[in-house]
Design an enzyme around this catalytic site. Structure first.
Site, PDB file in Angstrom:
ATOM      1  CG  ASP A 130      46.915  61.122  46.475  1.00  0.00           C
ATOM      2  OD1 ASP A 130      47.871  60.780  45.811  1.00  0.00           O
ATOM      3  OD2 ASP A 130      46.131  62.256  46.162  1.00  0.00           O
ATOM      4  CD  GLU A 169      49.237  63.967  41.300  1.00  0.00           C
ATOM      5  OE1 GLU A 169      49.607  64.785  40.484  1.00  0.00           O
ATOM      6  OE2 GLU A 169      48.002  63.503  41.468  1.00  0.00           O
TER       7      GLU A 169
HETATM    8 MN    MN Z   1      48.400  60.965  38.913  1.00  0.00          MN
END
Ligand code: MN
Length: 482
Positions: A161, A226
């Protein structure tokens, strides 16, 4: 992909079956395995059972790989361009399906490259948030003749992501269109983290094309949240880190590891977090530690409503004025000299910081780092605290910091509003280094600020809160066979 579909969901606990299934090369028959001792040996540690040898790895000539990779630069760039174009921004909830698309892209590559396993697992927090993308687990079998439990496993982590990006955030180009500017590739996620994360697949591809054997079992763990706090990842890790159990095999008269109830991460010997910064522009960097952070909020509560300085100013104590005096007691001013950490005024805070050893100093001396370049290119326009390479890096890495970040409730719009804010809170954080604990940091900071508050003589109530406390992490950085 036969090897792939066979391995997925397989439950056979027997080591040989499992190793054969995973392997691309047929493994030796049991009769050629090392002979078993007659008496039950003393149980070795799980670590001793896990560590095989790296003879295969040492025998390989890696220069072929480097040349191969250099020659294929354009191919890697075109794949990165494809990946960057997939707008999997985890902070944009409506874009979460794009993260799944990105993970599927990686999964398809893993399958094409003959992964023994490439599968999604549901995000453990999906029950709380149905938009959370799954985690992607990939395993490439080791192509050695070692038995399953002697093969080394390297697990690389990366996230697919990205952070939000819009042209009006100051991007010169479309963030989702990989563009070369002055020899640099610019695009959202190009370096954080699609480029590094996906490179592992290209490493496998290079081995396949060059007909080189993978000397280790390679696991890839890709997540898609993340940049939004790695939702669900800690729960996944806790569940999948359950270790194998040592078990004595009566027939073979030896101790083996039983992986039946072990987690997916349980055979991992070496973990690589492929989501880090490089120190210099051209030398790769092995990150083996990170500072932690203790984040504080100090709240000063005053009158029931904001007041106007022209009407009431002079007649009342002012919360913001008192807060600024308090925040100013946290560190000595620049005129005090010394390094950043030496100007922190919280008594006892530096007590647990280990002294710099000669060995450590020697390491700093050889690092590929140029403070002039850092000043010019990385912290453009900032005044450096220290002029030397060593002091700059030590201040970034091995000493704590105390930084003030903001004041909530204070007037911050353009113009000249003459408000006396009723309630203000100061935000600051302390970067923690090994041996510092958040609980001790919290106690020291709270007691220091309360004593300073008493000394200031403010008439208002002060509340000190540590809103987040994370310790530093440091790992061994020596070669494991030494
Ligand atoms: Mn990163």
């Amino acid at each position: 992909m036969q090897a792939f579909s066979n391995a997925v969901g397989q439950t056979k606990p027997k080591m040989q079956d499992r190793a054969v299934k995973e392997g691309f090369q047929p493994l030796k028959k049991a009769s050629t395995m090392p002979t078993s001792p007659r008496a039950p040996p003393a149980p070795p540690s799980v670590d001793a059972l896990r560590i095989g040898d790296l003879a295969d790895l040492r025998a390989q000539d890696l220069s072929k790989l480097y040349t191969f990779a250099e020659d294929r630069e354009e191919i890697y760039i075109s794949r990165l361009r494809e990946a960057v174009a997939i707008k999997g921004v985890s902070a944009w909830v409506e874009n979460r399906p794009k993260i799944v698309e990105m993970l599927e892209w990686a999964k398809a590559w893993a399958e094409r490259l003959g992964a023994a396993e490439a599968r999604f697992v549901e995000n453990p927090k999906k029950g709380e948030d149905a938009t959370l993308p799954p985690l992607l687990l990939i395993t490439f079998a080791a192509e050695t003749n070692l038995p399953h439990d002697k093969v080394r496993t390297v697990c690389a982590y990366g996230h697919l992501d990205v952070q939000p990006a819009k042209k009006d955030d100051g991007w010169e180009t479309n963030p989702f269109e990989l563009t070369e500017i002055d020899g640099r590739l610019v695009g959202r996620g190009a370096s954080d983290d699609k480029g590094p994360a996906l490179s592992w697949l290209w490493v496998v591809e290079a081995h396949r094309k060059l007909n080189m054997k993978l000397p280790v079992r390679l696991k890839l763990l890709y997540e898609g949240m993340e940049e939004f706090g790695s939702e669900g990842l800690p729960e996944f890790v806790a569940k999948e880190a359950v270790p194998p159990q040592p078990r004595f095999n009566d027939i073979k008269r030896e101790i083996t590891l039983d992986f039946k109830n072990a987690g997916w991460l349980s055979d991992v010997d070496h973990f690589v977090i492929s989501d880090n910064q490089w120190l210099a522009k051209k030398t790769p960097c092995l990150t083996y530690g990170l500072r932690g952070v203790a984040y504080f909020e100090v709240v000063v509560s005053g009158p029931a409503q904001d007041l106007h300085s022209g009407v009431y100013g002079g007649s009342v104590h002012e919360p913001l004025n008192d807060l600024i005096h308090l925040l100013a007691t946290l560190r000595h001013p620049p005129s005090f000299n010394g390094m950043h950490h030496e100007r922190i005024r919280v008594p006892g805070l530096l007590d647990d910081v280990p002294p710099v050893t000669d060995d450590e100093r020697a390491k700093y001396a050889t690092l590929d780092f140029d403070v002039e370049q850092y000043n010019r290119e990385d912290v453009t326009g900032a005044q450096l605290e220290n002029a030397t390479n060593e002091k700059t890096l030590m201040a970034r890495w091995r000493f704590p910091t105390l930084s003030i970040h903001g004041i909530e409730g204070a007037f911050s719009d353009p113009g000249a509003k003459t408000v006396l804010p009723r309630r203000v809170s100061g935000k600051f954080s302390i970067r923690q280094v090994p041996n510092m604990t958040s609980s001790r940091t919290e106690a020291l900071v709270t007691s220091y600020l309360e004593s300073q508050w008493a000394a200031l003589g403010s008439k208002y109530a002060l509340e000190v809160k540590m809103v987040h406390g994370g310790p530093a992490w440091v790992s061994r950085c020596v070669e494991i066979n030494q």
